[in-house]
Design a protein around this motif. Structure first.
Motif, short mmCIF file in Angstrom:
data_model
loop_
_atom_site.label_atom_id
_atom_site.label_comp_id
_atom_site.label_asym_id
_atom_site.label_seq_id
_atom_site.Cartn_x
_atom_site.Cartn_y
_atom_site.Cartn_z
N VAL A 100 1.64 7.43 -6.68
CA VAL A 100 0.46 7.79 -7.22
C VAL A 100 0.94 9.13 -6.63
CG1 VAL A 100 -1.48 8.78 -6.39
CG2 VAL A 100 -1.46 6.32 -6.94
N ARG A 101 1.47 9.94 -6.20
CA ARG A 101 1.90 11.61 -5.49
C ARG A 101 3.44 11.27 -6.59
NH1 ARG A 101 1.13 9.35 0.32
NH2 ARG A 101 3.05 8.24 0.00
N LYS A 102 3.84 10.57 -6.94
CA LYS A 102 5.00 10.71 -7.52
C LYS A 102 5.24 11.21 -9.09
CE LYS A 102 9.23 8.67 -8.82
NZ LYS A 102 10.38 7.38 -8.92
N GLN A 103 3.87 10.72 -9.99
CA GLN A 103 3.14 11.73 -10.69
C GLN A 103 2.42 12.32 -11.05
OE1 GLN A 103 3.98 6.86 -12.47
NE2 GLN A 103 1.91 6.59 -12.97
N SER A 149 0.80 -1.04 -0.01
CA SER A 149 -0.15 0.80 0.35
C SER A 149 0.99 1.38 0.14
CB SER A 149 -0.63 -0.32 1.23
OG SER A 149 -1.57 1.41 1.18
N GLU A 150 1.85 2.10 0.79
CA GLU A 150 3.03 2.39 0.69
C GLU A 150 3.45 2.51 -0.72
OE1 GLU A 150 5.77 1.69 3.74
OE2 GLU A 150 4.00 2.06 5.26
N CYS A 151 3.81 1.80 -1.28
CA CYS A 151 4.71 1.62 -2.20
C CYS A 151 3.22 2.34 -3.85
CB CYS A 151 4.67 -0.11 -3.04
SG CYS A 151 6.44 -0.48 -1.71
N LEU A 152 1.96 1.95 -3.87
CA LEU A 152 0.92 2.45 -4.15
C LEU A 152 0.97 4.27 -4.26
CD1 LEU A 152 -1.32 -0.26 -4.19
CD2 LEU A 152 -0.53 0.71 -6.29
N GLY A 153 1.02 4.30 -3.08
CA GLY A 153 0.73 5.68 -2.08
C GLY A 153 2.33 6.55 -3.14
N TYR A 154 2.55 5.85 -2.89
CA TYR A 154 4.39 6.72 -3.20
C TYR A 154 4.11 6.64 -4.56
CZ TYR A 154 9.81 7.27 -4.87
OH TYR A 154 10.44 8.04 -5.31
N ALA A 192 -3.76 9.61 -0.79
CA ALA A 192 -3.57 9.99 -2.43
C ALA A 192 -4.29 10.74 -2.96
CB ALA A 192 -2.97 8.71 -3.13
N GLY A 193 -4.89 11.62 -2.31
CA GLY A 193 -6.01 12.21 -3.18
C GLY A 193 -7.19 11.63 -3.96
N LEU A 194 -7.28 10.19 -3.62
CA LEU A 194 -7.95 8.89 -4.04
C LEU A 194 -9.70 9.45 -2.91
CD1 LEU A 194 -6.16 6.34 -5.51
CD2 LEU A 194 -6.69 8.82 -6.81
N TYR A 195 -10.71 9.18 -4.56
CA TYR A 195 -11.95 9.24 -3.68
C TYR A 195 -12.64 7.50 -3.41
CZ TYR A 195 -12.23 13.82 -4.04
OH TYR A 195 -11.68 15.03 -4.09
N PRO A 196 -12.64 7.53 -1.52
CA PRO A 196 -13.04 5.77 -1.46
C PRO A 196 -15.07 5.63 -2.64
CG PRO A 196 -12.47 6.69 0.28
CD PRO A 196 -12.33 7.96 -0.60
N ASP A 197 -14.30 4.05 -3.36
CA ASP A 197 -16.16 4.35 -4.07
C ASP A 197 -16.64 2.97 -3.03
OD1 ASP A 197 -14.59 1.56 -4.60
OD2 ASP A 197 -14.98 2.28 -6.51
#
Length: 492
Positions: free
Chosen positions: A240-243, A233-238, A280-285
């Motif tokens: 998303v924020r990186k690009q 999950s931390e890798c995913l967050g990194y 990460a600025g995403l909206y939970p669905d």
């Protein structure tokens, strides 16, 4: 067992492909089967398919080609993205097969065969069988079947190519004739290895991590599953924020995160993943919230998430309701939520009603449950098995038999008839004697005698039931049973 008959390529085209085959061999299955009663063997065979199915689904192997060999399974895939998942399936089967079959069948673990497993690669060609199904033919199945001969009990053997695929994710050891016995049939001499435990510390692949977590969780390594899930999950967050990502990519990342959260066994870890999604600025669905409801430690916490969904303007779906109903503290609360669900325009399904009937029914009568259930727009038979199981756990054999009276053909009902044959026959006969025109009494007696292998008695009651039957499906089933009895009697 469901299988994939749609291999890639146009109709009639023979495609050559690199295929991995997992061979699962039940050791001494014939001898073990001969020691089981007919009902036990039937339960075992049905459960055999049901045991592997959820693992195929959770490991995203639903499209793999699955074949029953008579002594086990062959699971084959040509898709590279599924190769490691196949290793995970082998690991799960090696660790959990006997335990899961024991829970499904009630058969003692020492009567359930242990396994030999092997995964091998090969160059195969797709062919169309006479029945129109597609299959893979070539080296992979032959090698895997032969390699099973090297396997110790519940050990997974692999060839060199599979070793290269799994090397960074699993502990792997060489196999020699010093510690293993060479199979009698070993025409093609290739090197084999033992596939050991999954190593989560070196398996951080954010694009497809959930089957690793599922595997760890399933084999009982819950703490490792949680740690690995948070790492991914931390890798995913990194990432998303990186690009900078567009909306389509954002939705894909959210889907990956949702799958990851669903695979994590612990609520607090899932909550941390939820926070990472928000950061990460995403909206939970709806899927995000349904997962949190599922993992909530109790009903009150789950209810808070339902309220959060309402505040956020996120509409629940059938999965959300089913998940929340599972958290309900008792039958009445769960039933109220089903009515709320229906009022909202959602149709309850098999899972909904099975969940309801798995609640504590100690204060409920089977007659009342049936009256309410049959009044529902959709009332499939399968959930009745959950009610039978619940009453049985409570020791309410009288209520169990009331349900079996109307649904004697269900697998759980047949098991009850076997285990409580005297009580079942007495119960059904009393109802029949009191009212020979009862719509289910003769039918239940016919099925009961059939299950107890008393064909002559079964034949009389089934003929009576056939005259009383109004539903076309019941008529056709009874006719088939009578045909089988006639055929069996003609062979004597």
């Amino acid at each position: 067992m469901e299988r994939n008959d749609q291999l890639e390529g146009s109709a009639g085209e023979n495609i050559e492909a690199y295929v991995l085959c997992l061979s699962i061999d039940l050791i001494g299955s014939t001898a073990a089967g001969l020691k089981l009663t007919t009902p036990q063997l039937n339960r075992f065979n049905i459960s055999l398919a049901n045991q592997i199915r959820p693992h195929l689904e959770n490991l995203e192997l639903k499209d793999a080609l699955v074949k029953f060999t008579g002594d086990g399974w062959l699971v084959m895939t040509e898709k590279a993205k599924e190769f490691k998942a196949l290793c995970c399936l082998a690991t799960i089967m090696a660790n959990k097969f006997q335990e899961e079959m024991n829970k499904r069948t009630g058969i003692a673990i020492n009567k359930i065969p242990q396994l030999r497993l092997a995964i091998c690669s090969g160059l195969d060609v797709s062919v169309e069988l006479p029945n129109g199904h597609k299959d893979w033919v070539g080296d992979s199945a032959r090698r895997a079947t032969r390699a099973c001969g090297w396997s110790h009990t519940n050990e997974v053997v692999i060839n060199g190519t599979v070793r290269e695929i799994a090397l960074r994710d699993f502990d792997i050891k060489s196999i020699t004739e010093k510690d293993h016995t060479k199979p009698k049939k070993w025409e093609e001499d290739f090197e084999v290895f033992s596939l050991g435990e999954l190593n989560p510390e070196v398996s951080a692949e954010p694009e497809a991590p959930e089957y690793f977590i599922y595997t760890l969780k399933t084999i009982g390594k819950v703490e490792e599953a949680n740690k690995f899930g948070l790492c991914v999950s931390e890798c995913l967050g990194y990432t998303v924020r990186k690009q900078g990502i567009d909306e389509m990519e954002r939705q894909e990342f959210l889907r990956n995160w949702n799958r990851l959260m669903a695979s994590i066994p612990d609520y607090l870890s899932a909550l941390k993943v939820f926070k990472m999604i928000q950061d990460a600025g995403l909206y939970p669905d709806v899927f995000t919230y349904s997962t949190l409801i599922n993992k909530a430690p109790d009903y009150d916490v789950a209810k808070d998430w339902v309220e959060t969904m309402r505040i956020e303007g996120i509409q629940p779906n059938v999965i959300t309701y089913n998940t929340f109903i599972n958290k309900a503290p008792d039958y009445d609360v769960a039933k109220d939520w089903i009515e709320t669900m229906c009022a909202g325009g959602f149709q309850p399904n098999d899972v909904t009603y099975s969940t309801l009937f798995s609640k504590d029914l100690s204060g409920k009568l089977a007659n009342d449950i049936l009256k309410w259930y049959l009044a529902q727009k959709y009332h499939p038979e399968e959930p009745i098995q959950a009610a039978i199981a619940t009453y049985q756990k409570l020791g309410r054999i009288d209520q169990v038999l009331r349900l079996v009276l109307d649904y004697p053909h269900l697998q759980s009902a047949r098991k009850i008839i076997q285990e409580h044959s005297e009580e079942a026959l007495q119960y059904f006969k009393k109802i029949f004697d009191d009212n020979p025109q009862h719509p289910n009494a003769a039918y239940a007696l016919g099925v009961a005698y059939l299950e107890l292998e008393k064909e002559q008695e079964a034949q009389w009651y089934l003929n009576k039931a056939l005259k009383l039957a109004t539903a076309s499906l019941r008529k056709s089933v009874i006719k088939e049973w009578l045909r089988q009895i006639d055929h069996k009697q003609s062979q004597k």
